[in-house]
Design an enzyme around this catalytic site. Structure first.
Site, PDB file in Angstrom:
ATOM      1  N   ARG A 139     -14.131  16.567  -6.265  1.00 21.99           N
ATOM      2  CA  ARG A 139     -13.552  15.211  -6.250  1.00 21.99           C
ATOM      3  C   ARG A 139     -14.285  14.269  -7.196  1.00 21.99           C
ATOM      4  NH1 ARG A 139     -15.124  11.827  -2.613  1.00 21.99           N
ATOM      5  NH2 ARG A 139     -15.262  13.348  -0.921  1.00 21.99           N
ATOM      6  N   ASP A 199       1.435   0.236 -19.976  1.00 18.78           N
ATOM      7  CA  ASP A 199       2.043   1.483 -19.486  1.00 18.78           C
ATOM      8  C   ASP A 199       2.781   2.108 -20.672  1.00 18.78           C
ATOM      9  OD1 ASP A 199       3.576   3.483 -18.308  1.00 18.78           O
ATOM     10  OD2 ASP A 199       3.971   2.340 -16.478  1.00 18.78           O
ATOM     11  N   TYR A 234       7.808  -1.030 -13.832  1.00 17.76           N
ATOM     12  CA  TYR A 234       8.183   0.176 -13.088  1.00 17.76           C
ATOM     13  C   TYR A 234       8.234  -0.163 -11.592  1.00 17.76           C
ATOM     14  CZ  TYR A 234       8.126   4.865 -11.194  1.00 17.76           C
ATOM     15  OH  TYR A 234       8.442   6.003 -10.491  1.00 17.76           O
ATOM     16  N   LYS A 268       5.629  12.738 -16.944  1.00 14.87           N
ATOM     17  CA  LYS A 268       6.795  12.601 -17.808  1.00 14.87           C
ATOM     18  C   LYS A 268       6.578  13.355 -19.121  1.00 14.87           C
ATOM     19  CE  LYS A 268       7.958   9.943 -14.356  1.00 14.87           C
ATOM     20  NZ  LYS A 268       7.851   8.493 -14.362  1.00 14.87           N
TER      21      LYS A 268
HETATM   22  C1  LIG Z   1       7.249   7.584 -13.535  1.00 11.23           C
HETATM   23  C2  LIG Z   1       6.596   6.363 -14.003  1.00 11.23           C
HETATM   24  C3  LIG Z   1       5.450   5.881 -13.366  1.00 11.23           C
HETATM   25  C4  LIG Z   1       4.868   6.519 -12.107  1.00 11.23           C
HETATM   26  O1  LIG Z   1       4.465   7.841 -12.300  1.00 11.23           O
HETATM   27  P1  LIG Z   1       4.401   8.883 -11.053  1.00 11.23           P
HETATM   28  O2  LIG Z   1       3.744  10.090 -11.595  1.00 11.23           O
HETATM   29  O3  LIG Z   1       5.815   9.102 -10.602  1.00 11.23           O
HETATM   30  O4  LIG Z   1       3.599   8.223  -9.986  1.00 11.23           O
HETATM   31  C5  LIG Z   1       4.847   4.749 -13.901  1.00 11.23           C
HETATM   32  N1  LIG Z   1       5.336   4.118 -14.989  1.00 11.23           N
HETATM   33  C6  LIG Z   1       6.447   4.548 -15.621  1.00 11.23           C
HETATM   34  C7  LIG Z   1       6.940   3.822 -16.810  1.00 11.23           C
HETATM   35  C8  LIG Z   1       7.120   5.681 -15.142  1.00 11.23           C
HETATM   36  O5  LIG Z   1       8.225   6.107 -15.765  1.00 11.23           O
END
Ligand SMILES: *Cc1c(COP(=O)(O)O)cnc(C)c1O
Length: 374
Positions: free
Chosen positions: A47, A171, A99, A196
């Protein structure tokens, strides 16, 4: 070094013990110490740190141009960890279409931790300026944003934040460093849902923070992860590490596919608006051209016939998969308001697309037949 080359080689030294070209996965939860109690390889417990996670962090820092990175169990966990470094009494400025997970966190959880926030249209600099307070510690940018693909002038917001003594977080999930390098524009922390585009194959969840400087903020976020425990697993870290190697070519193909789909939709009588920063008609096109090398694989559009027409079009696709999420090799379509649920503020006529690696002619043909009579 060019990004394509960096992406293939970042964090991929040949394993000195075995000569293996692909990196090993270290699943060990605990690490041995020498007779004096010194950890043999610098790690003690999974961890706190582990070798596969460290390898991914080195690669992410390298491709984003930062000094250090931390990886987490999900994109949400990464963003929340950064917010957890802020002292009570802090104020955060979020984009009004941040988001949706972060919007819900801002409304339902941050107040309990003594953190207040304001949501503003981040493409309106006067609105950002007006939202500023003496206790504003962080300005959160998401560009292009999800799901409206709004574009924020990153340098302008960074300048404003610096004057106010606030940090900036961006982000960068939609653009990835293949198309946009926020640290070079003065951003302090870059956030990724590696679930993603970094993962790229719809088979791994992860999140990351990349820090411009390996300073006290990095240390606090590292402590939050270690103690609060939102860690990434070694196997997930390994999958994300593998994804980075093909990121540049996937983003190039997905961007050009999305451009073709956007052009087709812009000419369709069943569509009232297309949100894609690559189109000249997009209000953020000029800013996007300055800060992105291509416009990405995500777009959304509005059905002229409203909610019912949007739902009907989504129900009629044959090649696109009806599913949420993005960034994989297969193209996805969703009625975004349905995916976000009852708390959604997304327009009811909006359809979001994640363009994959299929031939764009097959994708446009599928959408054309789905929109017929919509
Ligand atoms: C999917 C997404 C997140 C969150 O990611 P997770 O892995 O689902 O927690 C944050 N910001 C954007 C722009 C996203 O598309």
């Amino acid at each position: 070094m060019n990004f394509e080359t960096l992406a293939v080689h970042a964090g991929h030294a040949i394993d000195p013990e075995t000569g293996s070209v692909a990196p090993p996965i270290h699943l060990s939860t605990t690490f041995a110490r020498d007779p004096e109690g010194v950890p043999l390889g610098g790690h003690t417990y999974i961890r706190e740190s582990n070798p596969t996670e460290r390898q991914l962090e080195a690669a992410l820092a390298s491709v984003e141009g930062g000094e250090a990175a931390l990886v987490f169990a999900s994109g949400m966990a990464a963003g929340i960890a950064l917010l957890q470094t802020l002292p009570p009494g802090s104020h955060v400025i979020f984009p009004d279409d941040v988001y949706y997970g972060f919007r819900i966190a801002a409304e339902q959880h941050l107040p309990d931790w003594g953190i207040s926030s304001t949501a503003v249209a981040m493409d309106d600099l006067a609105a950002v300026e007006a939202a500023r307070r003496p206790e504003t510690r962080l300005i959160w940018i998401e560009s292009p944003s999800n799901p409206l693909l709004k574009v924020t002038d990153i340098r302008a917001v960074v300048e404003l934040a610096q004057k106010a003594g606030a940090l900036t977080l961006l982000d960068n999930t939609f653009a990835t460093p293949a198309l946009q390098r926020p640290i070079g524009m003065g951003v302090d922390v870059v956030l990724h849902a590696t679930t993603k585009y970094f993962g790229g194959h719809s088979d791994v969840q992860g999140g990351a923070l990349v820090f411009a400087r390996k300073d006290e903020l990095w240390e606090r976020a590292d402590h939050v992860r270690h103690i609060l425990g939102a860690v990434a697993s070694p196997f997930n870290s390994w999958l994300v590490l593998r994804g980075i190697r093909t990121l540049a070519c996937r983003m190039a193909v997905q961007s050009s596919g999305a451009m073709e789909v956007a052009r087709m939709l812009a000419g369709s009588p069943a569509v009232s608006a297309v949100h894609y920063p690559g189109l000249e008609s997009h209000p953020g096109h000029e800013v996007a051209k300055r800060q992105m090398s291509a416009f990405g694989g995500m777009l959304s559009f509005r059905a002229r016939g409203g909610r019912e027409a949007a739902l009907r079009a989504v129900s009629r696709v044959r090649l696109f998969t009806r599913a949420t999420s993005l960034g994989g090799v297969e193209s996805l379509i969703e009625h975004r308001a349905t995916s976000e649920g009852p708390q959604s503020r997304t327009p009811q006529d909006l359809i979001r697309l994640s363009i994959g690696l299929e031939h764009p002619d097959d994708l446009t043909a599928d959408l054309e037949q789905a929109l017929e009579g919509a």
